[in-house]
Design a protein around this motif. Structure first.
Motif, PDB file in Angstrom:
ATOM      1  N   CYS A  27       0.833  -1.214   0.000  1.00 26.98           N
ATOM      2  CA  CYS A  27       0.000   0.000   0.000  1.00 26.98           C
ATOM      3  C   CYS A  27       0.863   1.257   0.000  1.00 26.98           C
ATOM      4  CB  CYS A  27      -0.899   0.011   1.227  1.00 26.98           C
ATOM      5  SG  CYS A  27      -2.375  -0.990   1.061  1.00 26.98           S
ATOM      6  N   SER A  28       1.905   1.252   0.817  1.00 24.07           N
ATOM      7  CA  SER A  28       2.771   2.433   0.890  1.00 24.07           C
ATOM      8  C   SER A  28       3.446   2.694  -0.453  1.00 24.07           C
ATOM      9  CB  SER A  28       3.815   2.260   1.991  1.00 24.07           C
ATOM     10  OG  SER A  28       4.704   1.210   1.683  1.00 24.07           O
ATOM     11  N   ASP A  29       3.872   1.632  -1.141  1.00 19.62           N
ATOM     12  CA  ASP A  29       4.480   1.799  -2.474  1.00 19.62           C
ATOM     13  C   ASP A  29       3.485   2.426  -3.443  1.00 19.62           C
ATOM     14  OD1 ASP A  29       6.804   0.681  -1.540  1.00 19.62           O
ATOM     15  OD2 ASP A  29       6.371  -1.331  -2.304  1.00 19.62           O
ATOM     16  N   PHE A  30       2.234   1.974  -3.348  1.00 21.53           N
ATOM     17  CA  PHE A  30       1.208   2.516  -4.236  1.00 21.53           C
ATOM     18  C   PHE A  30       1.005   4.013  -3.987  1.00 21.53           C
ATOM     19  CE2 PHE A  30      -3.205   3.630  -5.142  1.00 21.53           C
ATOM     20  CZ  PHE A  30      -3.363   3.161  -6.432  1.00 21.53           C
ATOM     21  N   PHE A  31       0.961   4.397  -2.719  1.00 24.28           N
ATOM     22  CA  PHE A  31       0.759   5.811  -2.386  1.00 24.28           C
ATOM     23  C   PHE A  31       1.960   6.659  -2.798  1.00 24.28           C
ATOM     24  CE2 PHE A  31      -2.385   4.189   0.818  1.00 24.28           C
ATOM     25  CZ  PHE A  31      -3.484   4.811   0.250  1.00 24.28           C
ATOM     26  N   ILE A  32       3.158   6.107  -2.684  1.00 25.21           N
ATOM     27  CA  ILE A  32       4.355   6.846  -3.123  1.00 25.21           C
ATOM     28  C   ILE A  32       4.298   7.085  -4.622  1.00 25.21           C
ATOM     29  CG2 ILE A  32       6.861   6.673  -3.426  1.00 25.21           C
ATOM     30  CD1 ILE A  32       6.932   5.240  -0.692  1.00 25.21           C
ATOM     31  N   GLU A  33       3.907   6.055  -5.371  1.00 28.08           N
ATOM     32  CA  GLU A  33       3.813   6.181  -6.831  1.00 28.08           C
ATOM     33  C   GLU A  33       2.816   7.263  -7.241  1.00 28.08           C
ATOM     34  OE1 GLU A  33       2.802   2.383  -8.380  1.00 28.08           O
ATOM     35  OE2 GLU A  33       4.662   1.421  -7.670  1.00 28.08           O
ATOM     36  N   HIS A  34       1.791   7.447  -6.407  1.00 26.73           N
ATOM     37  CA  HIS A  34       0.757   8.425  -6.753  1.00 26.73           C
ATOM     38  C   HIS A  34       0.889   9.725  -5.965  1.00 26.73           C
ATOM     39  CE1 HIS A  34      -0.966   4.701  -8.351  1.00 26.73           C
ATOM     40  NE2 HIS A  34      -1.695   5.462  -9.148  1.00 26.73           N
TER      41      HIS A  34
END
Length: 603
Positions: A271-278
Motif C-alpha cells: 500500500c505504501s508503495d502505491f501511495f508513493i507512486e501516486h
C-alpha cells in the motif's frame, strides 16, 4: 402431634411447620405461617390450598388462590374448561395478554377466526394476526400490520408468503424488515437486484458480505462494490488485491485507514508503495510506520522534503524496551530524525530526539538555535556536562545581560560549573567595561577586574604565555583604575595631588584602553571650575572637545558646568556645541546597575 408443632416453632423450622399444617388440613394456619415466617414457600402454599379447594368444589376460592400463586394463566382455564361461558367471562375480566392469547388460540382451533383475530389483537400477538390474515387470503391487511408494527416474526412469515407467490420485491422488503438478510440477499442474487443487494449486504453479517462480494466480483463490471464489501467484511487482503488490480485509488485510501500494526506487513508495504507512486507521501509514511519500517519512512521524508510533525516523530521513536531494533540502531534512527528536524528548523523537536538518543551536546546545539532562553538554562542545569555549561554561558552572553541580573548570575554560575575560568575572567572583564562605559562606576569596574584576575590566575590554559600576557594586561588596567579612584577620593583633602595624578594619567599610553579620557578631563574641568581657574577649566574643556569629537559633552560634564566655564572666560556658548540631551544613564539604568554590582561583588 401437639409436641411436634411446638418443636418446629422452638427450633424455627417454619417450613416443616407449614407442611405439618397442610398435612393436617389446617390451611389458614399454614397460610398465616407462610405469610409471616416462610415466605419462600408462600406461593406454593397458595397453590396447594387452591388445589385443595378445587378438589372440594369451591371453585371461586380456588380461582382466587390460583391467582395469588400466579398460576392462574394455566390452572384457571384448565379448571373452567367445561364451563366455557365462565371461562370467557374470566378472560375478559382479567384483561391479561397471556389469557387473551390462550383464548384466541382456543377460538382459532374452533375455526372462529373473527373472534380469534379480535383476541389476538388484544394480546398484541402480531405474528398470529398476520398468520391468520394470510390464511384467510387477506395478505394486504397482513402487510399493513407487519409494516406498522415492525414485528420480525410477522414480517418473516409475510415474506415467505410473498416469495411463494413470486412477489420478489415485497418478499425482499419483508425479509429485510425481519432482519433475515441472508434470505433477502439470496432473492436479490437470483433476480439480479444488484442495487438492493449492495444495501442489504452492508447491513448483514461478514459472511453475507463476502458472499455478495463474490457475486459482484464474478460480474466484473461492479468491482468497486466487491472491494467495498470485502473491506467491510474485514477481508483486507482480498479487498486490496482487487483495488490494486482495478486501480481504485479512493478505495485504497479507505482500506489503508483501517490497517494497523496487526495487519500483514507485506500488505502495508504494498500500500505504501502505491501511495508513493501516486504522490500521497504522508499516507505512505503513515503505513510504513505502521509496518515498523522506520528507516524507510524517514527516507521518504528526506527525499520528498516533508515536514516531520510531532505525531510522526513520536511514531518513529522506538522505546528502549522494544525488540524491533538494537539499541545502537535505535539511537542512530533518533539522531537521523533529529538531523532532519534541524534542517527543517524544528529545533525543539530536534532537541527532544537528540536527548532521547543520548547525544546531549547536539541537543544543546539545537536548543541554542531555538533561542528559548528558559529551556536552555533548564537543560544546562539538568545535563550537568562541562561542555553544555560553557555553551549555555556563551549563549547567554549574546543576550542583553547588562539589564537582567538573573542572566548575569547564570553566566557566572555556568562558567564556574563548567570550570571555564578563562572564559569567566573574560566575562568579568566585559562587566568591568560596562561599568565604565555606561555607568562611569570605576569602583565596581575595579571589583570586576579583581574577580577576572583571580579566575585567570587559577585557570589552566593551553598557552601559558598568552595567559601571562592577559594577567599582565589585567594588572595594568587595575593599576590605572586604582590611580584614578585614588585621585577622586583624595580630591577633597588634597586637590593638588589629585590633579597631579590625573594629569599624569593623561600622559599614559594605554589610558584609552582602560579609563575613558573624557572622564579624566571632565574631572579636571570640574576641579578648576570649583577653584575658579576658568582659563584652565576652559583649556581642558577644549581639549575634551578636540580629543573626543562628535560626542555630546554633557556625557562627561554637566551643562551647568559648561555654561559656567564659558561665563568665567567671557566666551559666549554656541548652541550647537551643547545639544539638548539628558545624561545617558537614567534612574532605571541606575537601578539595574545596583543589581549588576551585587552580582559582581558576590560571584
Amino acid at each position: 402431634r401437639t409436641c411436634r408443632w411446638r418443636l418446629y416453632k422452638s427450633c424455627k423450622r417454619y417450613d416443616l411447620l407449614n407442611k405439618f399444617y397442610q398435612a393436617s388440613n389446617q390451611w389458614q394456619k399454614a397460610i398465616e405461617t407462610a405469610e409471616r415466617h416462610d415466605r419462600v414457600h408462600l406461593r406454593t402454599t397458595y397453590y396447594n390450598y387452591a388445589k385443595h379447594l378445587e378438589a372440594t368444589g369451591e371453585h371461586g376460592l380456588a380461582l382466587t388462590h390460583y391467582e395469588k400463586s400466579d398460576t392462574h394463566r394455566f390452572e384457571v382455564p384448565r379448571m373452567l374448561s367445561e364451563d366455557l361461558q365462565a371461562l370467557e367471562n374470566y378472560v375478559n375480566k382479567m384483561k391479561d395478554k397471556n389469557l387473551w392469547k390462550w383464548w384466541a388460540q382456543y377460538l382459532e382451533s374452533q375455526s372462529d377466526m373473527e373472534s380469534a383475530l379480535k383476541y389476538y389483537e388484544l394480546a398484541q400477538d402480531y405474528f398470529s394476526l398476520v398468520r391468520v390474515h394470510c390464511f384467510q387470503g387477506n395478505i394486504q391487511k397482513a402487510a399493513e400490520i407487519a409494516n406498522e408494527t415492525g414485528n420480525w416474526a410477522a414480517s418473516y412469515h409475510l415474506a415467505r408468503q410473498y416469495e411463494s407467490q413470486d412477489e420478489i420485491k415485497q418478499a425482499v422488503h419483508f425479509y429485510t424488515r425481519a432482519q433475515a438478510f441472508n434470505n433477502a440477499i439470496r432473492l436479490c442474487k437470483e433476480n439480479n437486484l444488484d442495487d438492493q443487494l449492495m444495501n442489504l449486504a452492508l447491513l448483514s453479517s461478514p459472511e453475507d458480505m463476502i458472499e455478495a462480494a463474490c457475486y459482484y466480483e464474478e460480474k466484473t463490471e461492479q468491482m468497486d462494490r466487491a472491494v467495498m464489501l470485502y473491506h467491510k467484511a474485514g477481508h483486507f487482503s482480498k479487498a486490496l488485491e482487487l483495488a490494486f488490480a482495478t486501480q481504485q485509488f479512493g478505495a485504497l485510501q479507505l482500506i489503508a485507514e483501517d490497517l494497523d500494526e496487526k495487519s500483514d506487513p507485506a500488505l502495508l508495504a504494498r500500500c505504501s508503495d502505491f501511495f508513493i507512486e501516486h504522490g500521497q507521501y504522508e499516507k505512505a509514511i503513515e503505513l510504513l510506520l505502521t509496518a515498523k519500517k522506520y528507516h524507510e519512512a524517514l527516507q521518504v521524508c528526506l527525499k520528498q522534503n516533508l515536514t516531520i510533525t510531532e505525531e510522526m516523530a513520536e511514531k518513529m521513536t522506538i522505546s528502549k524496551d522494544s525488540k524491533d531494533l538494537s539499541e545502537e540502531s535505535r539511537r542512530e534512527l533518533l539522531e537521523q530524525i533529529a538531523d532532519c528536524c534541524m534542517r527543517q528548523g524544528n529545533y525543539h523537536m530536534a532537541t527532544k530526539k537528540y536527548t532521547q538518543a543520548g547525544n546531549k551536546l547536539k541537543a544543546m546545539r539545537a536548543l541554542l538555535k531555538s533561542g528559548d532562553t528558559e529551556k536552555i538554562v533548564f537543560f544546562a542545569g539538568v545535563s550537568r556536562q562541562r561542555e553544555i555549561y560553557i555553551m549555555a554561558a556563551n549563549y547567554l552572553q549574546s543576550l542583553d545581560w547588562r539589564k537582567d541580573p538573573e542572566i548575569m548570575k547564570n553566566i557566572i554560575s555556568f562558567y564556574t560549573k563548567g570550570r571555564a575560568l578563562d572564559l569567566l575572567a573574560g566575562f568579568y572583564d566585559a562587566c568591568a567595561q560596562v561599568e565604565i562605559d555606561e555607568y562611569q562606576n570605576y569602583e565596581k569596574a575595579q571589583g570586576a577586574l579583581t574577580e577576572a584576575y583571580k579566575c585567570l590566575s587559577k585557570a589552566k590554559t593551553r598557552s601559558p604565555l598568552e595567559q601571562e600576557s592577559k594577567i599582565a594586561l589585567l594588572q595594568s588596567k587595575m593599576a590605572l583604575i586604582k590611580r584614578f579612584i585614588h585621585a577622586r577620593r583624595i580630591h577633597s583633602e588634597d586637590p593638588k595631588e589629585a590633579v597631579r595624578q590625573c594629569e599624569q594619567l593623561l600622559d599614559e599610553q594605554d589610558l584609552d584602553n582602560t579609563i575613558r579620557r573624557g572622564d579624566v578631563l571632565g574631572f579636571l574641568v570640574e576641579h578648576y571650575l570649583q577653584v575658579e581657574e576658568f582659563h584652565m577649566a576652559y583649556r581642558y574643556l577644549e581639549e575634551l572637545r578636540k580629543r573626543i569629537p562628535g560626542v555630546n559633552l554633557t556625557y562627561y560634564v554637566t551643562r551647568q558646568t559648561i555654561e559656567a566655564v564659558h561665563r568665567g572666560v567671557g566666551i559666549p556658548l554656541s548652541r550647537n556645541l551643547v545639544p539638548e540631551q539628558i545624561r545617558h544613564s537614567s534612574m532605571e539604568n541606575r537601578e539595574v546597575e545596583e543589581e549588576v554590582a551585587d552580582e559582581l561583588e558576590d560571584p
